[in-house]
Design an enzyme around this catalytic site. Structure first.
Site, PDB file in Angstrom:
ATOM      1  N   GLY A 196       6.810  31.650  26.502  1.00 36.23           N
ATOM      2  CA  GLY A 196       7.464  30.359  26.425  1.00 36.23           C
ATOM      3  C   GLY A 196       8.955  30.535  26.195  1.00 36.23           C
TER       4      GLY A 196
ATOM      5  N   GLN B  68      17.395  28.403  23.371  1.00 37.45           N
ATOM      6  CA  GLN B  68      17.461  29.864  23.499  1.00 37.45           C
ATOM      7  C   GLN B  68      18.404  30.314  24.608  1.00 37.45           C
ATOM      8  OE1 GLN B  68      12.919  30.362  23.378  1.00 37.45           O
ATOM      9  NE2 GLN B  68      13.644  32.242  22.425  1.00 37.45           N
TER      10      GLN B  68
ATOM     11  N   CYS C  52       9.213  36.741  19.729  1.00 39.36           N
ATOM     12  CA  CYS C  52      10.144  35.730  20.239  1.00 39.36           C
ATOM     13  C   CYS C  52      11.206  36.451  21.054  1.00 39.36           C
ATOM     14  CB  CYS C  52      10.780  34.989  19.060  1.00 39.36           C
ATOM     15  SG  CYS C  52      11.964  33.723  19.541  1.00 39.36           S
ATOM     16  N   LEU C  53      11.538  35.883  22.204  1.00 40.65           N
ATOM     17  CA  LEU C  53      12.552  36.529  23.053  1.00 40.65           C
ATOM     18  C   LEU C  53      13.918  36.556  22.371  1.00 40.65           C
ATOM     19  CD1 LEU C  53      11.534  35.066  26.537  1.00 40.65           C
ATOM     20  CD2 LEU C  53      11.063  37.352  25.647  1.00 40.65           C
TER      21      LEU C  53
ATOM     22  N   HIS D 255       5.382  27.127  18.263  1.00 35.94           N
ATOM     23  CA  HIS D 255       6.500  28.082  18.233  1.00 35.94           C
ATOM     24  C   HIS D 255       7.686  27.554  19.041  1.00 35.94           C
ATOM     25  CE1 HIS D 255       8.180  32.354  18.462  1.00 35.94           C
ATOM     26  NE2 HIS D 255       8.902  31.682  19.341  1.00 35.94           N
ATOM     27  N   GLU D 256       7.405  27.094  20.273  1.00 38.19           N
ATOM     28  CA  GLU D 256       8.500  26.636  21.141  1.00 38.19           C
ATOM     29  C   GLU D 256       9.148  25.366  20.584  1.00 38.19           C
ATOM     30  OE1 GLU D 256       9.665  28.655  23.124  1.00 38.19           O
ATOM     31  OE2 GLU D 256       7.926  29.979  23.086  1.00 38.19           O
TER      32      GLU D 256
ATOM     33  N   HIS E 151      11.723  25.774  17.892  1.00 39.92           N
ATOM     34  CA  HIS E 151      13.084  26.097  18.349  1.00 39.92           C
ATOM     35  C   HIS E 151      13.951  24.837  18.464  1.00 39.92           C
ATOM     36  CE1 HIS E 151      13.077  30.403  19.235  1.00 39.92           C
ATOM     37  NE2 HIS E 151      11.910  30.307  19.833  1.00 39.92           N
TER      38      HIS E 151
END
Ligand code: NI
Length: 179
Positions: free
Chosen positions: A47, A52, A104-105, A146-147, A150
């Site tokens: 995701g 981000q 996480c990216l 999670h997304e 953000h």
């Protein structure tokens, strides 16, 4: 196709709250969505949230294109349909909490055990302005929480209860938790 640079933890934009999207559908928004999908795919992410890539808008993408496509970072997880979600809202269903390893990216190379609601209801808009509404559990529920975190400027370490379950992927001996 544009693969954007993903901001890393420490960049102040990652802890800012995002703004509602008011221009769906629009060409500009479609361009942003394409960039996010390209960037997520290029990084094998499960995701990606707009902040981000430095855009403080309430927009997330997640999931996998089809049943057969494999996600290299999460090879053993259940299928989550590729979803573009604008102005998402989450409501927990029940009080059950599950803890699992997340990455996480924006925090490359690291993993941590994070508590999440086991089951949620979420809704938002797709890029055409249609309502998406789902009840989900398991990995799907974790990814969405999670997304969407953000969009509130929350990164997963900020949710962790025990920092002894946080570390570099390469050093963690048991990357799979007992779920
Ligand atoms: Ni993330």
């Amino acid at each position: 196709m544009t693969i954007k640079t993903i901001l890393r933890m420490g960049d102040p934009r990652l802890i800012e709250p995002s703004q509602e999207v008011s221009d769906a559908p629009s060409l500009e928004l479609n361009q942003l969505i394409e960039d996010m999908l390209d960037t997520m795919a290029a990084n094998n992410g499960a995701g990606l949230a707009a902040p981000q890539i430095g855009v403080l808008k309430k927009l997330v993408v997640f999931g996998m294109k089809d049943e057969t496509s494999e996600n290299e970072r999460y090879p053993d997880t259940e299928h989550v349909p590729l979803t573009i979600l604008i102005n998402p809202e989450i409501k927990p269903i029940g009080e059950d909490i599950i803890e699992s390893w997340e990455g996480c990216l924006s925090i490359p190379g690291m993993r941590g055990v994070v508590p999440r609601y086991a089951k949620i209801h979420y809704k938002g808009l797709d890029p055409k302005g249609n309502i998406i509404e789902r009840e989900v559990e398991g990995f799907h529920s974790i990814v969405v929480q999670h997304e969407c975190d953000h969009l509130d400027g929350i990164l997963y370490p900020m949710r962790m209860r025990d920092m002894s379950y946080f570390g570099f992927e390469e050093e963690l001996s048991e990357p799979e938790p007992d779920q």
